[in-house]
Design an enzyme around this catalytic site. Structure first.
Site, PDB file in Angstrom:
ATOM      1  CB  CYS A   5      26.859  69.428  39.673  1.00  0.00           C
ATOM      2  SG  CYS A   5      28.502  68.820  39.197  1.00  0.00           S
TER       3      CYS A   5
ATOM      4  CB  CYS B 221      27.469  68.698  33.168  1.00  0.00           C
ATOM      5  SG  CYS B 221      28.882  69.804  33.044  1.00  0.00           S
TER       6      CYS B 221
ATOM      7  CG  HIS C 198      32.307  65.620  32.735  1.00  0.00           C
ATOM      8  ND1 HIS C 198      31.029  65.278  32.338  1.00  0.00           N
ATOM      9  CD2 HIS C 198      32.225  66.905  33.205  1.00  0.00           C
ATOM     10  CE1 HIS C 198      30.218  66.302  32.555  1.00  0.00           C
ATOM     11  NE2 HIS C 198      30.914  67.294  33.060  1.00  0.00           N
TER      12      HIS C 198
END
Length: 428
Positions: free
Chosen positions: A413, A92, A383
């Protein structure tokens, strides 16, 4: 290399609308979405046919055919073929790490400009067969005669063609990111109600940002879509309360739901970085400066918390910059889950955690709620794993100008127990 470190300007960004998986982008690929985002950035800043120092991009869910997606996307986007492309991946944190890497090259004079980007699509996930069938297919592709091709399937049974389902499980624990975050929420005593409140605020802030036109020059249409389709301006705590636990369904104590967790999302985003001289020679704006970054990791397999590594990266940044939270005007904390943000905030206030994990005699302290994700974040927008860092970085640079603020902190994160953080400062 130059003798002095140069400032790294954030010129601007562009992204396609983010869509829930299996909705708007079912016929798009990582490559097509990434090329659209980079192409939109090129149109916005007059880069079509021009050489950029380097494009660095990646995707988390990728096909083997996309072996250097950054290079192929920049060519499809219309940049000069003399522009090199580098593909990287850090889950990510991919596009934020790409931005930090390019920033280091710009700061030291290796390049004068760079585009950091990322793309991910769950809707076009690769279908993977088991190892036995894979070996048979390879053997058949290498066979020279019909007999050799048939021989490759000797002993075949139909069970071998069962695809291996895509998984977000951590290889070292066998648990998904959501399951890990449930453990964190229990460890830190994060209530479901607090998670829902944070998620509601994200949707409300994102909806307000749209209503005021903040996104008008940031979003490039793709596949006939002009707006993120996950933002829920009409949601409420009452609606959220009806959702069932998503990751701890058996104990009756699960607090993470579909309402306070990010959905599986498709999308792409890109950010243009440059030296001040390069930007000014071309009459391009400077929205802000990417001044510092950090990447961290923890021992999540032995209890540190899978998504707690950003606390370390942020602590390192604060120490290196010799500043505290009082010196930060905006906190852009990626909302993988509402619980992750709340665990992070609790950890920064906890004396024991600060001493044991962050090596601090005194806690970093609390963060005012009104400084956190003031225009919404991933719970609202969605996301697409590798695209999120570029979305946040681009939004943050514009927000500093729009809100007339001086300094922002970004924290993301990632899977694998890692975190990426950065500091952005206003150009004003």
């Amino acid at each position: 290399m130059i003798q002095t470190v140069r400032k790294v300007a954030i010129v601007g960004s562009a992204r396609i609308p983010f869509c829930r998986a299996y909705t708007g982008y079912e016929n798009e690929s990582n490559l097509s979405m990434l090329a659209t985002a980079i192409g939109g950035l090129a149109d916005k800043y007059g880069l079509k046919g021009q050489r950029v120092g380097e494009v660095m991009a990646g995707s988390v869910i990728s096909h083997s055919k996309d072996f250097n997606i950054a290079r192929e996307a920049l060519l499809d986007a219309g940049l000069s073929p003399s522009t090199p492309g580098t593909t990287l991946q850090i889950a990510c944190g991919t596009s934020l790490q790409a931005a930090l890497t390019l920033a280091a090259k710009i700061a030291t004079g290796e390049i004068d400009s760079g585009i950091a980007a990322g793309s991910d699509t769950v809707s076009d996930s690769p279908v993977v067969l088991g190892p036995k069938m894979q070996k048979r297919m390879i053997a058949m592709s290498r066979a020279r005669t019909t007999g050799e091709k048939f021989s490759a399937f000797k002993g075949f049974n139909f069970g071998e063609i069962t695809p291996v389902a895509p998984s977000t499980q951590e290889p070292r624990t066998g648990l998904s990111m959501g399951e890990h975050c449930e453990i964190m929420a229990k460890q830190w005593g994060i209530s479901r109600e607090a998670q829902d409140v944070l998620a509601l605020r994200s949707h409300q802030n994102a909806a307000e940002a749209y209503d005021t036109g903040f996104h008008d020059d940031l979003i490039v249409p793709c596949a006939g879509i002009y707006k993120d389709n996950n933002v829920r301006p009409d949601t409420s705590l009452e609606k959220m309360a009806t959702m069932k636990p998503a990751f701890d369904k058996k104990s009756g104590k699960g607090t993470l739901t579909a309402a306070n967790s990010t959905p599986l999302t498709d999308g792409a985003a890109a950010v243009l970085l440059a030296s001040e001289e390069w930007a000014r020679e071309r009459g391009l704006p400077i929205l802000g400066y990417l001044t510092m970054g950090a990447v961290s990791a923890n021992d999540f397999a032995h209890g540190d918390g899978l998504l707690m590594a950003p606390t370390i990266a942020v602590s390192d940044l604060m120490r290196r910059a010799n500043i505290g939270f009082a010196d930060i005007d905006l906190f852009e904390l990626h909302e993988a889950f509402a619980a992750q943000v709340l665990c992070t905030l609790a950890a920064w206030e906890d004396p024991d955690y600060n001493r044991a994990i962050l090596g601090r005699d005194d806690p970093l302290g609390s963060v005012p709620v009104d400084k956190i994700n003031v225009f919404g974040s991933s719970l609202a927008y969605g996301h697409p794993f590798a695209a999120t860092g570029a979305r946040i970085l681009g939004m943050t640079a514009k927000m500093l100008n729009h809100l007339e603020k001086r300094r922002a902190l970004i924290s993301v994160c990632t899977a694998g127990g890692m975190g990426v953080a950065a500091i952005v400062e206003s150009a004003a």
